[in-house]
Design a protein around this motif. Structure first.
Motif, PDB file in Angstrom:
ATOM      1  N   GLN A 242       0.811  -1.221   0.000  1.00 35.27           N
ATOM      2  CA  GLN A 242       0.000   0.000   0.000  1.00 35.27           C
ATOM      3  C   GLN A 242       0.843   1.271   0.000  1.00 35.27           C
ATOM      4  OE1 GLN A 242      -1.213  -2.001   3.349  1.00 35.27           O
ATOM      5  NE2 GLN A 242      -3.405  -1.730   3.050  1.00 35.27           N
ATOM      6  N   LYS A 243       2.143   1.117   0.195  1.00 35.47           N
ATOM      7  CA  LYS A 243       3.018   2.278   0.320  1.00 35.47           C
ATOM      8  C   LYS A 243       2.921   3.157  -0.930  1.00 35.47           C
ATOM      9  CE  LYS A 243       6.846   1.158   2.211  1.00 35.47           C
ATOM     10  NZ  LYS A 243       8.242   0.714   2.463  1.00 35.47           N
ATOM     11  N   GLY A 244       2.710   4.453  -0.701  1.00 35.59           N
ATOM     12  CA  GLY A 244       2.617   5.401  -1.800  1.00 35.59           C
ATOM     13  C   GLY A 244       1.229   5.553  -2.379  1.00 35.59           C
ATOM     14  N   HIS A 245       0.269   4.787  -1.871  1.00 36.65           N
ATOM     15  CA  HIS A 245      -1.095   4.836  -2.398  1.00 36.65           C
ATOM     16  C   HIS A 245      -2.044   5.507  -1.413  1.00 36.65           C
ATOM     17  CE1 HIS A 245      -0.220   2.335  -5.897  1.00 36.65           C
ATOM     18  NE2 HIS A 245       0.542   1.615  -5.096  1.00 36.65           N
ATOM     19  N   HIS A 246      -3.120   6.042  -1.943  1.00 37.52           N
ATOM     20  CA  HIS A 246      -4.114   6.727  -1.125  1.00 37.52           C
ATOM     21  C   HIS A 246      -5.025   5.707  -0.458  1.00 37.52           C
ATOM     22  CE1 HIS A 246      -7.818   9.044  -0.264  1.00 37.52           C
ATOM     23  NE2 HIS A 246      -6.971  10.020  -0.033  1.00 37.52           N
ATOM     24  N   LEU A 247      -5.211   5.849   0.859  1.00 34.50           N
ATOM     25  CA  LEU A 247      -6.039   4.924   1.624  1.00 34.50           C
ATOM     26  C   LEU A 247      -7.111   5.683   2.385  1.00 34.50           C
ATOM     27  CD1 LEU A 247      -3.335   2.667   3.362  1.00 34.50           C
ATOM     28  CD2 LEU A 247      -4.372   2.340   1.111  1.00 34.50           C
ATOM     29  N   ILE A 248      -8.232   5.013   2.618  1.00 37.03           N
ATOM     30  CA  ILE A 248      -9.235   5.485   3.573  1.00 37.03           C
ATOM     31  C   ILE A 248      -9.258   4.468   4.705  1.00 37.03           C
ATOM     32  CG2 ILE A 248     -11.662   5.972   3.975  1.00 37.03           C
ATOM     33  CD1 ILE A 248     -11.915   6.790   1.074  1.00 37.03           C
ATOM     34  N   LEU A 249      -8.998   4.946   5.917  1.00 34.78           N
ATOM     35  CA  LEU A 249      -8.898   4.067   7.084  1.00 34.78           C
ATOM     36  C   LEU A 249      -9.934   4.489   8.115  1.00 34.78           C
ATOM     37  CD1 LEU A 249      -5.715   2.798   8.805  1.00 34.78           C
ATOM     38  CD2 LEU A 249      -7.435   3.972  10.185  1.00 34.78           C
ATOM     39  N   GLU A 250     -10.619   3.494   8.670  1.00 38.00           N
ATOM     40  CA  GLU A 250     -11.647   3.758   9.678  1.00 38.00           C
ATOM     41  C   GLU A 250     -11.220   3.209  11.029  1.00 38.00           C
ATOM     42  OE1 GLU A 250     -16.357   3.678   9.401  1.00 38.00           O
ATOM     43  OE2 GLU A 250     -15.547   1.645   9.587  1.00 38.00           O
ATOM     44  N   THR A 251     -11.285   4.055  12.060  1.00 43.64           N
ATOM     45  CA  THR A 251     -11.049   3.625  13.433  1.00 43.64           C
ATOM     46  C   THR A 251     -12.385   3.666  14.167  1.00 43.64           C
ATOM     47  OG1 THR A 251     -10.651   5.816  14.389  1.00 43.64           O
ATOM     48  CG2 THR A 251      -8.796   4.738  13.289  1.00 43.64           C
ATOM     49  N   GLU A 252     -12.360   3.372  15.459  1.00 38.05           N
ATOM     50  CA  GLU A 252     -13.595   3.433  16.236  1.00 38.05           C
ATOM     51  C   GLU A 252     -14.118   4.870  16.338  1.00 38.05           C
ATOM     52  OE1 GLU A 252     -12.882   1.707  20.022  1.00 38.05           O
ATOM     53  OE2 GLU A 252     -12.673  -0.341  19.256  1.00 38.05           O
ATOM     54  N   LYS A 253     -13.239   5.849  16.158  1.00 38.30           N
ATOM     55  CA  LYS A 253     -13.633   7.247  16.352  1.00 38.30           C
ATOM     56  C   LYS A 253     -14.043   7.955  15.071  1.00 38.30           C
ATOM     57  CE  LYS A 253     -10.583   7.776  20.362  1.00 38.30           C
ATOM     58  NZ  LYS A 253      -9.426   8.512  20.931  1.00 38.30           N
ATOM     59  N   ARG A 254     -13.299   7.697  13.959  1.00 36.44           N
ATOM     60  CA  ARG A 254     -13.569   8.451  12.737  1.00 36.44           C
ATOM     61  C   ARG A 254     -12.859   7.806  11.563  1.00 36.44           C
ATOM     62  NH1 ARG A 254      -9.727  13.817  12.586  1.00 36.44           N
ATOM     63  NH2 ARG A 254     -10.034  13.457  10.356  1.00 36.44           N
ATOM     64  N   ARG A 255     -13.058   8.415  10.393  1.00 33.56           N
ATOM     65  CA  ARG A 255     -12.354   7.980   9.184  1.00 33.56           C
ATOM     66  C   ARG A 255     -11.242   8.970   8.855  1.00 33.56           C
ATOM     67  NH1 ARG A 255     -16.967   5.858   4.841  1.00 33.56           N
ATOM     68  NH2 ARG A 255     -17.796   4.189   6.196  1.00 33.56           N
ATOM     69  N   TYR A 256     -10.178   8.421   8.283  1.00 33.95           N
ATOM     70  CA  TYR A 256      -9.034   9.222   7.878  1.00 33.95           C
ATOM     71  C   TYR A 256      -8.705   8.898   6.419  1.00 33.95           C
ATOM     72  CZ  TYR A 256      -8.195   9.881  12.902  1.00 33.95           C
ATOM     73  OH  TYR A 256      -8.316  10.186  14.226  1.00 33.95           O
ATOM     74  N   GLN A 257      -8.181   9.905   5.710  1.00 32.75           N
ATOM     75  CA  GLN A 257      -7.694   9.705   4.361  1.00 32.75           C
ATOM     76  C   GLN A 257      -6.246  10.167   4.291  1.00 32.75           C
ATOM     77  OE1 GLN A 257     -10.181  10.833   1.025  1.00 32.75           O
ATOM     78  NE2 GLN A 257     -11.896  11.286   2.403  1.00 32.75           N
ATOM     79  N   GLY A 258      -5.470   9.479   3.477  1.00 36.18           N
ATOM     80  CA  GLY A 258      -4.088   9.906   3.324  1.00 36.18           C
ATOM     81  C   GLY A 258      -3.296   8.957   2.457  1.00 36.18           C
ATOM     82  N   VAL A 259      -2.057   9.347   2.195  1.00 36.64           N
ATOM     83  CA  VAL A 259      -1.144   8.527   1.414  1.00 36.64           C
ATOM     84  C   VAL A 259      -0.351   7.651   2.364  1.00 36.64           C
ATOM     85  CG1 VAL A 259       0.815   8.541  -0.168  1.00 36.64           C
ATOM     86  CG2 VAL A 259      -1.001  10.250  -0.411  1.00 36.64           C
ATOM     87  N   CYS A 260      -0.322   6.373   2.079  1.00 40.00           N
ATOM     88  CA  CYS A 260       0.382   5.429   2.944  1.00 40.00           C
ATOM     89  C   CYS A 260       1.894   5.636   2.831  1.00 40.00           C
ATOM     90  CB  CYS A 260       0.013   4.003   2.569  1.00 40.00           C
ATOM     91  SG  CYS A 260       0.885   2.751   3.526  1.00 40.00           S
ATOM     92  N   ARG A 261       2.550   5.749   3.995  1.00 40.26           N
ATOM     93  CA  ARG A 261       4.004   5.868   4.053  1.00 40.26           C
ATOM     94  C   ARG A 261       4.650   4.612   4.616  1.00 40.26           C
ATOM     95  NH1 ARG A 261       4.238   9.350   0.191  1.00 40.26           N
ATOM     96  NH2 ARG A 261       3.449  11.436   0.699  1.00 40.26           N
ATOM     97  N   GLY A 262       3.870   3.536   4.689  1.00 34.49           N
ATOM     98  CA  GLY A 262       4.441   2.266   5.108  1.00 34.49           C
ATOM     99  C   GLY A 262       4.057   1.885   6.517  1.00 34.49           C
ATOM    100  N   ILE A 263       4.800   0.921   7.054  1.00 29.50           N
ATOM    101  CA  ILE A 263       4.578   0.393   8.392  1.00 29.50           C
ATOM    102  C   ILE A 263       5.735   0.827   9.277  1.00 29.50           C
ATOM    103  CG2 ILE A 263       4.383  -1.739   9.758  1.00 29.50           C
ATOM    104  CD1 ILE A 263       3.166  -3.023   7.223  1.00 29.50           C
ATOM    105  N   ASP A 264       5.423   1.407  10.439  1.00 26.56           N
ATOM    106  CA  ASP A 264       6.490   1.941  11.278  1.00 26.56           C
ATOM    107  C   ASP A 264       7.012   0.861  12.236  1.00 26.56           C
ATOM    108  OD1 ASP A 264       5.031   1.978  13.773  1.00 26.56           O
ATOM    109  OD2 ASP A 264       5.937   3.920  14.237  1.00 26.56           O
TER     110      ASP A 264
END
Length: 293
Positions: A242-264
């Protein structure tokens, strides 16, 4: 339970050749994770303990998702103790990235609690599958991870991981691999998005061989996790598709959008959002511009 057959899993060989202490193989079961939940509380259960099935009627993925278990697939769960190495608690490296959904202080450094272990163990499962199938697929075919719990080959899902932490410092690591089943027999809505080892390799595989390889890699990855979680996370980052691609991620609180920078280094996923770089230690990927959901 399943009868012995050259086409079925060889439990005796699996126990003999891997770190699994004991186990069972079912002909048909609702879910290997469900069965593992009924066993996990037994104090006399030899660990690691394997639950495998030739067929699942209600295989589960994360949340409310179902897992397709076609004829010839590989479905199993391993019950493990935490900490992985007795007397040696797993410690998570420090990270300076803002955390949006940490479940406890261990996500920012310190001893790894059972709940936080789920993310790392999901990576253990995915990396074990990747390492097991690399020798089976052509070298030009891409193999990698889809955080938090999937393995993809040639852009299609081939395996999924479900980690559950029921009780007693024990965890259940469930894995489903499309082995000898074929995508054309999947439910119609899944066919464009899934593949199998048989589809990729063009031949039947000995699923006992595949399972033994996964379990051997699992043992070595668990040793890495106990010794140096950052090393495990680093390999997962290298394989993150997914690195370098746009993702939509949902947590228990809200949704976030952004470009994936990898796994820390703590096993969380990094997103470059309009609010800056943020880390998520859990969550559901709703959409990716590169991979089907």
């Amino acid at each position: 339970m399943a009868d012995s057959s050259p086409y079925q899993l060889d439990l005796h060989r699996i126990i003999r050749e891997t770190f699994v202490e004991d186990g069972e193989v079912w002909e048909t079961i609702d879910s290997t994770n469900n069965r593992a939940k009924t066993l996990v509380g037994r104090p006399d259960l030899p660990l690691p303990f394997l639950v495998a099935a030739e067929h699942q009627t209600a295989g589960r993925g994360r949340g409310n998702r179902r897992w397709w278990t076609g004829q010839g697939s590989l479905a199993f769960s391993v019950i493990l103790n935490l900490p992985i190495t007795p007397g040696r608690p797993i410690r998570v490296p420090e990270s300076n990235t803002a955390i949006d959904n940490a479940t406890d202080a261990s996500a920012t450094g310190g001893q790894l609690a059972p709940e936080s272990a789920a993310g790392f163990l999901g990576l253990v499962g995915a990396l074990s599958v990747c390492r097991a199938i690399w020798p089976l697929v052509p070298p030009t075919v891409p193999v990698g991870l889809h955080w938090p719990n999937d393995v993809y080959v040639a852009g299609r899902k081939i395996a999924g991981i479900l980690v559950e932490v029921p009780a007693n410092q024990r965890v259940i690591l469930g894995i489903g691999v499309n082995a000898n089943n074929v995508a054309r027999e999947a439910p119609e809505e899944l066919r464009p998005f899934v593949t199998s080892l048989r589809d990729i390799c063009g031949t039947f595989l000995d699923r006992t061989d595949v399972l033994i390889s996964i379990l051997r890699h699992m043992e070595s990855q668990l040793e890495v996790l106990a010794r140096n979680p950052a090393e495990l996370a680093s390999e997962a980052d290298r394989l993150c598709l997914q690195k370098g691609h746009h993702l939509i991620l949902e947590t228990e609180k809200r949704r976030y959008q952004g470009v994936c920078r990898g796994i820390d280094i703590t096993g969380g996923i990094l997103l470059e959002t309009s609010e800056g770089l943020r880390k998520f230690v859990s969550g559901t990927i709703l959409r990716s511009d590169s991979l089907p959901e």
